[in-house]
Design an enzyme around this catalytic site. Structure first.
Site, PDB file in Angstrom:
ATOM      1  N   SER A 194       0.753  -1.215  -0.002  1.00  0.00           N
ATOM      2  CA  SER A 194      -0.138   0.231  -0.179  1.00  0.00           C
ATOM      3  C   SER A 194       0.861   1.284  -0.003  1.00  0.00           C
ATOM      4  O   SER A 194       1.607   1.481  -0.889  1.00  0.00           O
ATOM      5  CB  SER A 194      -0.898   0.057   1.198  1.00  0.00           C
ATOM      6  OG  SER A 194      -1.850   1.058   1.108  1.00  0.00           O
ATOM      7  N   GLU A 197      -9.738  -4.593  -5.787  1.00  0.00           N
ATOM      8  CA  GLU A 197      -9.309  -3.371  -4.828  1.00  0.00           C
ATOM      9  C   GLU A 197      -9.361  -2.042  -5.676  1.00  0.00           C
ATOM     10  O   GLU A 197      -8.920  -1.867  -6.761  1.00  0.00           O
ATOM     11  CB  GLU A 197      -7.895  -3.576  -4.248  1.00  0.00           C
ATOM     12  CG  GLU A 197      -6.704  -3.821  -5.312  1.00  0.00           C
ATOM     13  CD  GLU A 197      -5.316  -3.641  -4.265  1.00  0.00           C
ATOM     14  OE1 GLU A 197      -5.086  -2.782  -3.875  1.00  0.00           O
ATOM     15  OE2 GLU A 197      -4.982  -4.915  -4.019  1.00  0.00           O
TER      16      GLU A 197
END
Length: 222
Positions: free
Chosen positions: A57, A151
């Site tokens: 991330s 996602e």
């Protein structure tokens, strides 16, 4: 991150160093980047070689930003990069941020905006050291990218892989169908997470072919 770091260490057979860098909002950009650069330079001074940078991330974006800094300072480049669902574009221009908003249970578009503002503050979100999607990938090391198909940051990875390929970087890119943001956290519980971690191990072990046995302990991930 301890469980995920432990599983990656076990899968690769190598030591892992996880620096506790300063974080926003108390310490906005460039505090985190400066901290990990200090760690990297200290590792070089201590004699470590063939360092592999990894992050998930925002940490994936930070690993890319650090690689840019390393390149600009003419320091020895990382041996490779391992990126899990990297956040590469804080301008939020990826279509998947809205298209996948109802599919990703871990992170939502409004949270991305909130986190970006806290990290960037008075800087520009388009700065390549903040949004590494916009950097020059010439001479970047071999890179592994794993991302979930459901996602919100899917396009941050697909566009990154394409730009790296266009710059001549060897990229191993895989989309894991129906998976959420950083699904590897579910290692030990979910087959897809275990598969991703296993493939990270295989990717890192491939460097054994190019690293002498005498230097085995110098190959690290962080």
């Amino acid at each position: 991150h301890k469980a995920l770091i432990g599983r990656i260490a076990r899968a690769t057979g190598y030591k892992v160093l996880a620096p506790n860098y300063r974080k926003a909002p108390e310490h906005p950009y460039p505090a985190a980047l400066n901290d990990v650069l200090d760690v990297y330079q200290q590792m070089l001074k201590d004699g470590y070689e063939n360092i592999i940078l990894s992050g998930d991330s925002a940490g994936g974006g930070l690993a890319l930003a650090l690689t840019q800094k390393i390149k600009s300072l003419s320091l020895p480049m990382p041996a490779a990069l391992v990126l899990l669902s990297p956040w590469t574009d804080l301008t939020m221009s990826g279509d998947s941020i809205q298209k996948k908003a109802d599919k990703d249970p871990l992170i939502a578009p409004h949270l991305l905006n909130f986190f970006a503002k806290k990290y960037v503050q008075d800087s520009k979100t388009s700065d390549p050291l903040i949004s590494p999607l916009f950097c020059d990938f010439q001479d970047f090391p071999t890179t592994l990218i794993h991302v979930g198909g459901n996602e919100v940051l899917l396009d941050d990875s697909t566009r990154l892989a394409k730009k790296m390929n266009n710059a001549g970087v060897k990229v191993e890119f895989e989309i894991f169908k129906n998976q959420m943001h950083v699904f590897q956290y579910l290692g030990g519980l979910m087959p897809e997470a275990n598969e991703s971690i296993h493939k990270i191990g295989d990717f890192v072990k491939a460097f054994y072919l190019y690293t002498s046995q005498d230097h085995k302990d110098s190959l690290e991930i962080y």
